[in-house]
Design a protein around this motif. Structure first.
Motif, short mmCIF file in Angstrom:
data_model
loop_
_atom_site.label_atom_id
_atom_site.label_comp_id
_atom_site.label_asym_id
_atom_site.label_seq_id
_atom_site.Cartn_x
_atom_site.Cartn_y
_atom_site.Cartn_z
N ASN A 145 -11.42 -4.76 -0.20
CA ASN A 145 -10.92 -5.44 -1.04
C ASN A 145 -11.84 -6.03 -2.13
N TYR A 167 0.82 -1.40 0.00
CA TYR A 167 0.02 0.11 0.04
C TYR A 167 0.96 1.18 0.12
N TYR A 176 -7.48 -5.24 -4.96
CA TYR A 176 -6.86 -5.89 -3.74
C TYR A 176 -7.50 -7.29 -3.27
N ALA A 225 -4.86 -1.11 5.62
CA ALA A 225 -3.61 -0.70 4.56
C ALA A 225 -2.54 0.00 5.34
N ASP A 249 -7.33 -9.79 2.64
CA ASP A 249 -5.95 -9.63 3.77
C ASP A 249 -6.28 -10.95 4.58
#
Length: 348
Positions: free
Chosen positions: A298, A248, A279, A324, A282
């Motif tokens: 995301n 990021y 994205y 991020a 995560d």
């Protein structure tokens, strides 16, 4: 919004020149100096004033000078000769005690005039205008307060600003520096007492919110980092220092705008969803997103994918949202000034 600095003629020329050049490089537009502060002794007064005028002209900065009848004697000028200060590079004078309303009004036709915003009342202002004071040549300058606990309140400043604005006169207030503080007390030089000891950027943002048109650094210096921050404020961009996680880092030095329909819980970036970056989810797991966390939606969030947000309070975590990075501690207090439509930039 217009930003300025203070120069004290008893300081070494080398320090003053460095400060002026640093300020000019970072978007500051004017200089305030006093021609009657008691400490200003031990040098050729007229030569110092002319040197300051020439140095300011070289970097296209205006000078407003605090004057009193005693100052005129030291300058070797009569009151009627004050317009000659323009030849010395001085654009205007802040006048307080020792001058009549008729004199101040007359001088406004030759020089910019600074009134004392903290002491001139409505009756005195009406008298000045009746004598011919030009509002478009006049500004109302608040005082700074070296002694702790003597600065004015936010409400008092707001009320005074509103008074002068009713008559078409712009206002100016002081914020403290964060590098070398002005002696002999070294306690900062703010207008508002609550600004003593806080960051100059935060103090400036609050003065702006209270209706102040021009903001001046009272102390004789800022750190390089803070001076750079003011270069963004001059373009109406709030500087936010942040740390970003791997993947990021591209958000550093990027400018964003809070949506016009500003949310209560987060700052939503208008620009981020148009950055064409996808994205993945995560894999790290947390229960809560903390205040000041920077998040990015995301690909699981569909049409919202890519949206960057700054949390204004602790919020429940969401598998569709990645962490991020986070706003650094020194910038957390600035988040409340990123309102509807406000631009901001992430800095390392």
């Amino acid at each position: 919004m217009c930003y300025g600095i203070s120069i004290y003629l008893s300081e070494p020329d080398s320090l003053n020149k460095d400060w002026i050049q640093k300020a000019a490089k970072n978007g500051f537009q004017y200089i305030f100096t006093s021609l009657h502060i008691p400490e200003e002794e031990g040098f050729s007064f007229v030569e110092k004033v002319k040197w300051l005028g020439k140095t300011a002209q070289d970097v296209h900065m205006e000078i407003m000078a605090d004057v009193s009848p005693a100052s005129l004697e030291r300058l070797g000028l009569t009151f009627e000769e004050l317009p000659l200060l323009k030849d010395w590079g001085i654009s205007g004078v802040r006048m307080d005690y020792g001058f009549t309303a008729k004199q101040i009004a007359w001088l406004s036709h030759s020089l910019k005039i600074g009134l004392n915003a903290s002491t001139v009342d409505e009756a005195q202002l009406a008298e000045l205008l009746n004598e011919g004071l030009l509002p478009n040549q006049s500004e109302a300058w608040h005082n700074f307060y070296p002694k702790p606990f003597t600065g004015i309140s936010k409400q008092a400043l707001k009320d005074r600003n509103e008074l002068f604005h009713r008559f078409g006169i712009r206002t100016m207030g002081f914020v403290p520096g964060d590098d070398r503080l002005r002696g002999p007390l070294h306690e900062g030089l703010p207008t508002i007492e609550d600004h003593r000891g806080i960051s100059a950027i935060e103090a400036a943002l609050e003065l702006r919110a209270l209706g102040t048109d021009k903001i001046c650094i009272g102390d004789p210096s800022l750190t390089e980092e803070t001076a750079k921050g003011f270069s963004f404020l001059a373009d109406d961009i709030v500087p936010i220092h942040a740390s970003f996680n791997r993947g990021y880092e591209h958000f550093w030095n990027s400018i964003h705008t809070n949506r016009l329909d500003a949310a209560e819980c987060v700052i939503r970036s208008v620009e981020s969803r148009g950055m064409d970056k996808v994205y993945e989810q995560d894999p790290s797991s947390v229960d809560m997103f903390g205040k000041g966390w920077i998040t990015v939606d995301n690909k699981l969030y569909g049409r919202y994918a890519g949206e960057l947000q700054i949390c204004l309070k602790s919020l429940p975590a969401n598998p569709k949202v990645n962490k991020a990075g986070h706003v650094r501690k020194e910038s957390e207090s600035l988040l409340k000034w990123i309102g509807s439509g406000q631009k901001y930039i992430f800095l390392d």
